[in-house]
Design an enzyme around this catalytic site. Structure first.
Site, short mmCIF file in Angstrom:
data_model
loop_
_atom_site.label_atom_id
_atom_site.label_comp_id
_atom_site.label_asym_id
_atom_site.label_seq_id
_atom_site.Cartn_x
_atom_site.Cartn_y
_atom_site.Cartn_z
N GLY A 36 0.84 -0.89 0.42
CA GLY A 36 -0.11 0.14 0.22
C GLY A 36 0.56 1.06 0.06
O GLY A 36 1.98 1.31 -0.15
N SER A 37 0.37 2.07 0.44
CA SER A 37 1.01 3.70 0.32
C SER A 37 1.88 4.33 0.89
O SER A 37 2.55 4.87 0.76
CB SER A 37 -0.30 4.47 1.29
OG SER A 37 -1.45 4.76 -0.10
N ILE A 38 2.87 2.63 1.84
CA ILE A 38 3.66 3.47 2.51
C ILE A 38 4.67 3.35 1.48
O ILE A 38 6.51 3.87 2.49
CB ILE A 38 4.34 2.18 3.36
CG1 ILE A 38 4.16 0.69 2.80
CG2 ILE A 38 3.06 2.01 4.92
CD1 ILE A 38 5.02 -0.40 3.49
#
Length: 690
Positions: A385-387
Site C-alpha cells: 500500500g501507500s507506505i
C-alpha cells in the site's frame, strides 16, 4: 702255510651318501635362514607381532550459548544423564545383542520406534540355525551374503515376531540404538528421561557392559520459552543426525552422521560458530580389535557464544503489543475479520542495521490460540500500500518527471477502458509534501503516467505508455531493498512477488503499492534507508561472537564484532531525500497528516507513512471474488533529526480493523522510548550508589 683271508670293508651305498648330503645341505640352508630371520629381520618381525592399529574418535561437545544484546541468556545448554555405547572394532551383531540384553536389566526403553525389521533381526539372532535352514543349499549357491540374509528374514513369519514380551521389546529397542554405533565412536543409546537410578545402576555395572558408559549429555534450554523461538530455530535430534540432503556437506567438514546440527533459523545460520571443537581421542587396538591404549590428542571445546542484536525485554513487549492488538481486532468484528490471521512487525536501528525486535503473531481459529510466527516477517510477502510512496516520489524526482514543489489537482483519474482511480478522498490541489502528508494516490498516478511517457492526460482518453517504465521504477525501488534481498543473516528470505508487466493502469497501481509484494523485513529496510539519508544497511541479528569460558556468570573474550554493512547509497540527491523525510514528518506531526491522531502528541519527534492495500479473496468453489480485504501497513522512525529506531508493520487481510497498524506502531515507539528512559534512570541510580 695257510694265508688268512682279508675281510672286506663295509661300504655305504652311493645313493645313501647322496641322501645324507642332501639332508646336510637342507639343514645348512635352514640354519642360514634362521640366522637371517633372527639377526637381520628379527626386529621387524617382532614389530609385526606387536603391531597395533590406531584410530581417532571424535567426541561431540556442547554447543555455544545464545545471548541477547543485554547479555541475557536466550538459549542455554541443559545437562542431562546419558547412556552411550562405543564399540570396539570387529564387534558382531551377537555381541551387541548380548550387551542389549544386559543393559535392559538396568534401564527402561521406549519401544514405539522399533520396526518389523528390528524384530526379524532379533528373532534371527536367537534362532540362527533354524532360520538359516529355511534357505536351501541350491538357493544359497545363487546369491551373495546380503541376498541370503534378506531371504532368511523374509521367511520369518509374522507369528514368530508378534508375540515378544515387553522385556524382549525393550532389548530390541536398545539393540536398535547399539546397531547405529560406528567403531570407536560414541553413540547415544538413551538421553531422554534417564533417571538418576538408571544412571547409577549402569555406572555400577560397566564391567559387564562392554562399550557402554554412563555420562552426561546436553540439550537446548530456552529461558524465554516461546519468545523469539521461531527465529532461533532448532537442532536435529540424535536420531535425526545430519539431514540426508546435507550429508556430504557436513561429513566433508568433519561431522559424524549422527551429529546434531542446526536445522533452521539462527541455529543453522551460525552452525559453524556454535558447533564447537570436538574432543579427539586416539585409540590403539591390537589385531583382535581390543583397545590397548587411549590418548586425547585434541582437547574438546564447546561452541563459541553468539550475542544477538535483539533486546529480549523489548522483544517480549513488542510480541505482547502485536498479539493484543490482533486479538482485539479479531474479537471485536469476528465475521468481517474472518480472513485476518497475522500481524507482523520489524524494528531495527536504521544507522547500523541491528535488529531490535522481529515479531509475528498468527491466530489459529481451530485451536483458538495465538502462535509465534516471527519468521513470516522474512518470507511472507504482501502488497504494502501507500507506505512505499516515498520511493515513488524519489523515483519521480530522479527521473525528472516532477520537481520539488510541483502540484497536481487531486481528482479521480479515468483512462479509457479502465475503472476510475482516485485517492481516498478528493484532496484538491496538492504538492509533493501534501501528497505524502495526506497520502494522495492521484499524485503518484501522475508520476507513473509521466514515467510511462504521458504528460498530457485527458479524462477518459487513452494514454501513451512505454513499458520500459516498469523496469525503471523497479530499479529505483530496489535501491531501497524493495524487490531485492535485504542481505539479512538468516538461512532464507523471500524477495516478494514480481507481477508481470501490465498496462498503464497496472503501473499506476504499482506506484501506490498495489501490485508487487514485499516482506515486512524489506519494508523495514526501505524506511530505514530513508531515515538514514539514503544509505541502505544490511539488517542483521548478530552483534558479537564470544569465546567460550568455564564460568557460567561471564561472557568470554570478544572473538568477532559485527560491523555496519552499507549495501548502497540510493542514487538520489540529498535535498530530494530530505524533501521526502519532511513529507514523512508531516504525516505524523501535522494536523492533516494521516498518522497525526496517533503520533501528533508524541515527544520523541516521529516520522513515517501510513498505508492500505486492497486484496481480493476468491470463493473456494471458484465462484469469483467473494470479498475484498485490506492490508494495513505502517512504517516510521524516530527521532526525526537523529533516527535510532525504524519500524515496519503489516496486518494482512483485515476486514473492519481500521487502526490496528497504527496502534501497533504507536505501541512499539512508546515502549522503546519508555524502556530507554527507565534504563537511563536505573543507570543513574546505580552510579549514585557507587
Amino acid at each position: 702255510m695257510v694265508k688268512k683271508k682279508k675281510k672286506k670293508r663295509a661300504q655305504l651305498p652311493f645313493r645313501l651318501n647322496i641322501l645324507f648330503f642332501v639332508v646336510f645341505l637342507s639343514f645348512s640352508v635352514l640354519i642360514l635362514q634362521l640366522g637371517v630371520v633372527q639377526i637381520l629381520n628379527g626386529d621387524s618381525f617382532q614389530e609385526e607381532i606387536e603391531r597395533t592399529i590406531e584410530d581417532t574418535s571424535k567426541v561431540p561437545v556442547p554447543r555455544g550459548k545464545i545471548y541477547d544484546s543485554n547479555h541475557d541468556v536466550v538459549v542455554d545448554n541443559k545437562a542431562q544423564y546419558s547412556i552411550t555405547y562405543t564399540p570396539n572394532k570387529g564387534v558382531q551383531a551377537k555381541d551387541r545383542l548380548k550387551v542389549a540384553e544386559t543393559l535392559a536389566e538396568f534401564i527402561s526403553m521406549d519401544t514405539d520406534g522399533i520396526t518389523e525389521r528390528n524384530r526379524q533381526e532379533y528373532w534371527y539372532l536367537k534362532n540362527k540355525d533354524e532360520a538359516d535352514s529355511r534357505v536351501s543349499d541350491e538357493e544359497a549357491e545363487e546369491m551373495g551374503n546380503t541376498e541370503f540374509y534378506d531371504m532368511v528374514l523374509d521367511r520369518i513369519s509374522e507369528d514368530e515376531i508378534n508375540n515378544f514380551s515387553e522385556e524382549e521389546e525393550e532389548v530390541i529397542a536398545i539393540k536398535k540404538e547399539l546397531d547405529k554405533a560406528q567403531s570407536l565412536t560414541p553413540q547415544i543409546v538413551k538421553n531422554e528421561d534417564v533417571t538418576s537410578e538408571e544412571y547409577a545402576r549402569v555406572a555400577e555395572h560397566l564391567d559387564v557392559l562392554p562399550g557402554v558408559n554412563a555420562t552426561t549429555d546436553w540439550n537446548r534450554e530456552y529461558p524465554y520459552d516461546d519468545t523469539f523461538r521461531n527465529l532461533i530455530g532448532s537442532i536435529t535430534s540424535q536420531e535425526e543426525g545430519i539431514p540426508g540432503d546435507q550429508e556430504d556437506y557436513y561429513v566433508t567438514r568433519g561431522y559424524s552422521r549422527n551429529d546434531r546440527v542446526g536445522k533452521n533459523g539462527l541455529e543453522e545460520q551460525y552452525e559453524d560458530v556454535l558447533r564447537g571443537t570436538k574432543e579427539q581421542i586416539r585409540y590403539s587396538t591390537d589385531k583382535g580389535g581390543n583397545v590397548v591404549n587411549t590418548e586425547t590428542v585434541v582437547e574438546g571445546e564447546r561452541g563459541k557464544d553468539v550475542v544477538l542484536t535483539i533486546d529480549m525485554e523489548f522483544q517480549e513487549r513488542v510480541d505482547e503489543i502485536v498479539r493484543e492488538e490482533l486479538d482485539k481486532a479479531i474479537s471485536e468484528a469476528p465475521y468481517e475479520n474472518r480472513n485476518m490471521e497475522d500481524a507482523l512487525a520489524v524494528v531495527m536501528d536504521p544507522q547500523t542495521g541491528e535488529l531490535l525486535a522481529v515479531s509475528g503473531q498468527s491466530y489459529d481459529r481451530e485451536e483458538n490460540e495465538f502462535n509465534n510466527t516471527a519468521s513470516k516477517a522474512l518470507y511472507d510477502a504482501h502488497r504494502p500500500g501507500s507506505i512505499i510512496k516515498g520511493a515513488t516520489m524519489l523515483a519521480g524526482y530522479e527521473s525528472e518527471v516532477i520537481t520539488p514543489g510541483q502540484t497536481f489537482y487531486d481528482a479521480p483519474i479515468k483512462i479509457a477502458g479502465t475503472e476510475e482511480k482516485a485517492s481516498w478522498k478528493n484532496l484538491g490541489l496538492v504538492n509533493d509534501l501534501n501528497a505524502l502528508q495526506q497520502s494522495s494516490n492521484v499524485y503518484m498516478f501522475n508520476i507513473a503516467m509521466r514515467m510511462g511517457g504521458e504528460y498530457n492526460y485527458q479524462r477518459n482518453e487513452t494514454v501513451a505508455f512505454d513499458s520500459g517504465a516498469w523496469q525503471e521504477m523497479r530499479n529505483y525501488f530496489r535501491q531501497f531493498g524493495l524487490g531485492s534481498e535485504t542481505g539479512i543473516d538468516f538461512p532464507f528470505e523471500s524477495t516478494g512477488y514480481v507481477g508481470s508487466q501490465g498496462n498503464a493502469g497496472n503501473f499506476m497501481d504499482y506506484a501506490i503499492g498495489q501490485f508487487d509484494t514485499y516482506t515486512t523485513m524489506q519494508m523495514a529496510q526501505y524506511v530505514a534507508t530513508i531515515a538514514n539519508d539514503g544509505y541502505r544497511v544490511r539488517p542483521h541479528f548478530l552483534k558479537e561472537i564470544r569465546n567460550p569460558v568455564a564460568s557460567e556468570d561471564n561472557l568470554g573474550s570478544l572473538y568477532h564484532h559485527q560491523n555496519t554493512d552499507v549495501l548502497n547509497r540510493i542514487q538520489m540527491d540529498q535535498d530530494k531525500i530530505e524533501r521526502v523525510q519532511e513529507g514523512f514528518r508531516q504525516v505524523f506531526q501535522t494536523s492533516n497528516g494521516t498518522g497525526y491522531s496517533y503520533f501528533g502528541s508524541k515527544n520523541y519527534n516521529p516520522a513515517g507513512k501510513t498505508g492500505t492495500a486492497e486484496n481480493e479473496v476468491y470463493d473456494e468453489d471458484g465462484g469469483g471474488v467473494e470479498q475484498y480485504t485490506e492490508n494495513l501497513s505502517l512504517v516510521g522512525y524516530a527521532p526525526f533529526d537523529e533516527p535510532e529506531i525504524a519500524f515496519a508493520v503489516i496486518v494482512p487481510n483485515t476486514g473492519d480493523a481500521s487502526g490496528i497498524n497504527h496502534y501497533i506502531g504507536e505501541g512499539i515507539l512508546d515502549t522503546y522510548f519508555d524502556l530507554k528512559e527507565d534504563r537511563s534512570e536505573s543507570d543513574e541510580e546505580e552510579n549514585e550508589d557507587e
